[in-house]
Design a protein around this motif. Sequence first.
Motif, PDB file in Angstrom:
ATOM      1  N   LEU A  60       0.815  -1.215   0.000  1.00 39.12           N
ATOM      2  CA  LEU A  60       0.000   0.000   0.000  1.00 39.12           C
ATOM      3  C   LEU A  60       0.848   1.265   0.000  1.00 39.12           C
ATOM      4  O   LEU A  60       0.459   2.285  -0.574  1.00 39.12           O
ATOM      5  N   LEU A  61       2.015   1.223   0.634  1.00 34.90           N
ATOM      6  CA  LEU A  61       2.892   2.398   0.712  1.00 34.90           C
ATOM      7  C   LEU A  61       3.587   2.697  -0.615  1.00 34.90           C
ATOM      8  O   LEU A  61       4.073   3.802  -0.822  1.00 34.90           O
ATOM      9  N   GLN A  62       3.663   1.738  -1.515  1.00 34.13           N
ATOM     10  CA  GLN A  62       4.268   1.908  -2.833  1.00 34.13           C
ATOM     11  C   GLN A  62       5.660   2.545  -2.766  1.00 34.13           C
ATOM     12  O   GLN A  62       5.958   3.499  -3.481  1.00 34.13           O
ATOM     13  N   LYS A  90      -3.833   2.495  -6.490  1.00 35.71           N
ATOM     14  CA  LYS A  90      -4.051   2.595  -5.047  1.00 35.71           C
ATOM     15  C   LYS A  90      -5.491   2.185  -4.757  1.00 35.71           C
ATOM     16  O   LYS A  90      -6.424   2.766  -5.291  1.00 35.71           O
ATOM     17  N   GLU A  94       3.173   7.807   1.721  1.00 32.56           N
ATOM     18  CA  GLU A  94       3.152   7.044   0.477  1.00 32.56           C
ATOM     19  C   GLU A  94       4.280   7.452  -0.453  1.00 32.56           C
ATOM     20  O   GLU A  94       4.636   8.626  -0.542  1.00 32.56           O
ATOM     21  N   THR A 110       5.888   6.974  -4.561  1.00 31.31           N
ATOM     22  CA  THR A 110       5.317   7.212  -5.887  1.00 31.31           C
ATOM     23  C   THR A 110       5.133   5.921  -6.668  1.00 31.31           C
ATOM     24  O   THR A 110       4.245   5.823  -7.495  1.00 31.31           O
ATOM     25  N   ASP A 111       5.963   4.936  -6.427  1.00 32.23           N
ATOM     26  CA  ASP A 111       5.862   3.660  -7.127  1.00 32.23           C
ATOM     27  C   ASP A 111       6.925   2.738  -6.563  1.00 32.23           C
ATOM     28  O   ASP A 111       7.909   3.192  -6.000  1.00 32.23           O
ATOM     29  N   GLY A 146       6.932   3.911  -0.005  1.00 33.78           N
ATOM     30  CA  GLY A 146       6.976   4.933   1.039  1.00 33.78           C
ATOM     31  C   GLY A 146       7.430   4.346   2.366  1.00 33.78           C
ATOM     32  O   GLY A 146       8.102   3.313   2.413  1.00 33.78           O
ATOM     33  N   TRP A 202       1.557   7.292   7.740  1.00 33.98           N
ATOM     34  CA  TRP A 202       1.859   6.505   6.535  1.00 33.98           C
ATOM     35  C   TRP A 202       2.205   7.490   5.430  1.00 33.98           C
ATOM     36  O   TRP A 202       1.366   8.292   5.003  1.00 33.98           O
TER      37      TRP A 202
END
Length: 185
Positions: free
Chosen positions: A95-97, A146, A115, A117-118, A99, A113
């Motif tokens: 979910l954090l991608q 997301k 995040e 960018t990818d 992050g 949390w």
Amino acid sequence: MSDYASPSKTRLWLDGDAFRAPAGTALPADIFASALAGWDAFGGIKAGFSRETSQDNTNLTIWNKKGTYRQKKGEKTETIKLRPVDVSKATALTLLQGGSIAETSTGSGIWEWIEGTDENFAFICRVQDGSEWKAFYLKKSTLANKPPETMDGEDLEGWDIEIIDLVPDDGSLSIRKFTSSNPLA
């Protein structure tokens, strides 16, 4: 009545797991082992998962031929959809991608949390029916979009995530399928 039907060759996948690791992580020696070293488990997954393949196809015809003469096929896209319902390390990382999670101030007990960018990651999902297993391994994948968060008191909190396979940097197969038996034998 069929003389060829065999209930022993049908599957009802009742148990399953999913795991993630850094992109490029090698396939474990035993993808069906009870523990996979270096892989984080997603924990509870509601109702298993689904694998889908999509591909744009265009039928090409010629004047003196009825119907399709040839077909132009686009690139295949493979996705795996699942719904983790445990806030596990694997779920949070996905979910954090890329992050992170940081405490707002030392000792506050409040975690933000943040995040990214990818992020690309390796992914394994597998299901079991008695002694039979099936698994999929993606050496490199990413979160498609997301997912929304729904907290409505009607169902377990969870995230309907879609994982897209990416061609690994070494050019190997992007998604590999494994079973614990050979139906061609």
